[in-house]
Scaffold this active site. Structure first.
Site, PDB file in Angstrom:
ATOM      1  N   ALA A   1       0.837  -1.201   0.000  1.00  0.00           N
ATOM      2  CA  ALA A   1       0.000   0.000   0.000  1.00  0.00           C
ATOM      3  C   ALA A   1       0.872   1.251   0.000  1.00  0.00           C
ATOM      4  O   ALA A   1       1.771   1.381   0.825  1.00  0.00           O
ATOM      5  CB  ALA A   1      -0.900  -0.007   1.232  1.00  0.00           C
ATOM      6  N   PRO A   2       0.623   2.191  -0.909  1.00  0.00           N
ATOM      7  CA  PRO A   2       1.348   3.466  -0.866  1.00  0.00           C
ATOM      8  C   PRO A   2       1.043   4.193   0.441  1.00  0.00           C
ATOM      9  O   PRO A   2      -0.093   4.201   0.908  1.00  0.00           O
ATOM     10  CB  PRO A   2       0.774   4.237  -2.058  1.00  0.00           C
ATOM     11  N   CYS A   3       2.076   4.772   1.049  1.00  0.00           N
ATOM     12  CA  CYS A   3       1.837   5.476   2.318  1.00  0.00           C
ATOM     13  C   CYS A   3       2.973   6.437   2.585  1.00  0.00           C
ATOM     14  O   CYS A   3       4.065   6.325   2.030  1.00  0.00           O
ATOM     15  CB  CYS A   3       1.702   4.491   3.478  1.00  0.00           C
ATOM     16  N   GLN A   4       2.713   7.396   3.473  1.00  0.00           N
ATOM     17  CA  GLN A   4       3.723   8.359   3.898  1.00  0.00           C
ATOM     18  C   GLN A   4       4.642   7.741   4.950  1.00  0.00           C
ATOM     19  O   GLN A   4       5.828   7.992   4.976  1.00  0.00           O
ATOM     20  CB  GLN A   4       3.036   9.597   4.478  1.00  0.00           C
ATOM     21  N   GLY A   5       4.064   6.893   5.818  1.00  0.00           N
ATOM     22  CA  GLY A   5       4.873   6.188   6.797  1.00  0.00           C
ATOM     23  C   GLY A   5       5.021   6.876   8.133  1.00  0.00           C
ATOM     24  O   GLY A   5       5.478   6.290   9.095  1.00  0.00           O
TER      25      GLY A   5
END
Length: 465
Positions: free
Chosen positions: A102-106
């Site tokens: 999943a794309p994420c900022q983290g």
């Protein structure tokens, strides 16, 4: 394929009765892209029954390469486990593994839990769907950067979220390098493995190769393939005038392959591993549309030493006796559609083709990417290298206690038009609204000529001695 996540299209009605049946474990790919994880899991012995991907262009390429997988062109935010089961014909069946990145900022802004930050919401939906699908195991992959600095709190929250959903995680998590799994590319990815409480947790795979051209990571292992071994048998795309207007040509100019290249060409024993063989034409050089470089650029490419960065374009020149740097995707259409630079070929004064990128990533030659260089390169740069995905999936199958089986069915690839659809055409194919994109919008900025760029660079170099 479908216009809303709640309606099952006629194309998929009773599809479970017509699909290949076996005792192979069932996998579901979330954030599927073109299918690097799907291919690795299939090669390890999984039947990947559903692939969720929001970009319809990626969906079309996935459909071409995986003709028996249900493609769900939607966001995970709009889906439930029940919807995915219904669309894929999996009601009442056990899901063995859900996997994806999943794309994420983290991390989060001050005062917020990381998983509650809107920029990380897709990770929360991944956890939710693993739970709703009641999957026995999961594999979550992402960038290495999630393991350092301020991202640490995010990972702690992620493990806690899985715990609350009824899943244990294999700790300590690991960062794996594709170069340690027989891929001629140094590419590190964060991998988190988990299983339902009470089930056997998968282990992380152990490296099987050292990275060519670098000090040995493990003195007991052999070196993996080099760039020369990966792409040295491929004909030069610049020798084919027709590749200026298309991405494929029939040719007999392939040369003697290395062991690595022979497997990707389907010439080696067990080249298909535990995946389904495809019907394809090995005499086609595909995903090889030419790039038109100016003579000034070609001169600079020739003058750049192998393994070094060309100072004006900042393109990396592949080392013939080394491995590729990390192949990156650039940005998607919603974020401006910036192209990530492709490396320079070690032998020819040009950027490598999409097929050459695919070889460096571990994709077999039957696997096609989008016909345009921008989409095709982006699909590779976003993908997990299939050899590393296969190594991970083999450990999942081991934890499941399921014996790997070789399928007897050969699959026919999808129609080639799927490889040429633009965003609007792909959206129409699936009956969905096109997602936002700035790919075709003009910035208004004048594109500088190569002579101007080089003159500016030389002036700066002279000024600084």
């Amino acid at each position: 394929m479908r216009s809303t996540p709640t309606k099952v299209p006629a194309k998929f009605e009773n599809q479970d009765e017509t699909r290949t049946g076996s005792m192979r474990p069932i996998g579901i790919d979330l954030f599927a892209g073109a299918g690097g994880l799907s291919l690795g899991f299939e090669q390890a012995g999984f039947d990947v029954k559903a692939a969720v991907e929001i970009d319809p262009v990626h969906c079309a390429v996935h459909e071409y390469n995986f003709p028996e997988t249900t493609i769900i062109p939607d966001s995970v935010e709009k889906l439930t486990g029940e919807m995915i089961r219904k669309l894929a014909g999996l009601e009442g069946k056990s899901i063995d593994c859900v996997f994806g990145g999943a794309p994420c900022q983290g991390f989060s802004l001050i005062g917020h839990r990381a998983l509650e930050d809107p920029r990380n919401k897709l990770v929360g939906h991944f956890v939710r769907l693993v739970h709703e699908l009641d999957s026995t195991c999961f594999v979550f992959e992402n960038v290495k950067g999630l393991t350092v600095g301020k991202h640490k709190a995010f990972l702690d929250e992620l493990v806690q979220a899985f715990d609350e959903a009824g899943y244990d995680c294999r700790l300590k998590w690991k960062v794996l390098n594709a170069g340690h799994f027989g891929t001629p590319q140094s590419r590190e990815r964060f991998i988190l493995l988990g299983a339902k409480k009470g089930s056997t947790l998968p282990d992380y795979p152990q490296p099987i190769t050292n990275i060519f051209g670098r000090p040995k990571f493990d003195p007991t292992l052999e070196y993996g393939p080099s760039c020369l071994e990966a792409i040295g048998d491929l004909p030069d795309a610049d020798d084919f005038e027709s590749l200026t207007g298309c991405d494929a040509v029939k040719t007999s100019r392939f040369t003697e392959p290395s062991e690595y290249a022979a497997e990707l060409r389907g010439l080696a024993n067990h080249a298909w591993h535990f995946g389904y063989p495809r019907e394809w034409d090995p005499s086609l050089l595909t995903s090889s549309a030419r790039t038109e470089h100016t003579e000034i650029s070609r001169r600079r490419f020739r003058d750049t030493l192998e393994g070094k960065v060309e100072p004006i374009s900042r393109f990396f020149k592949l080392p013939s006796n080394g491995v590729s740097n990390t192949l990156r995707a650039g940005t998607d259409g919603a974020r401006g559609a910036f192209t990530s630079p492709r490396p320079i070929h070690y032998r020819y004064p040009r950027c490598i083709t999409v097929r050459e990128m695919a070889r460096l990533h571990g994709f077999p030659d039957w696997f096609r990417l989008h016909a345009t260089k921008w989409h095709g390169a982006r699909q590779i740069g976003n993908a997990v290298p299939p050899p590393m995905a296969r190594a991970i999936a083999e450990k999942v199958i081991q934890a499941l206690g399921i014996e790997q089986t070789t399928p007897e069915t050969t699959l026919e690839l999808g129609p080639s038009r799927l490889l040429t659809l633009d965003l609007s055409e792909a959206s129409a194919h699936y009956g969905i609204k096109p997602p936002p994109s700035r790919r075709d919008r003009k910035s208004g900025a004048r594109k500088r000529k190569q002579e101007e760029i080089e003159a500016e660079f030389n002036a700066l170099r002279t000024a600084h001695g």
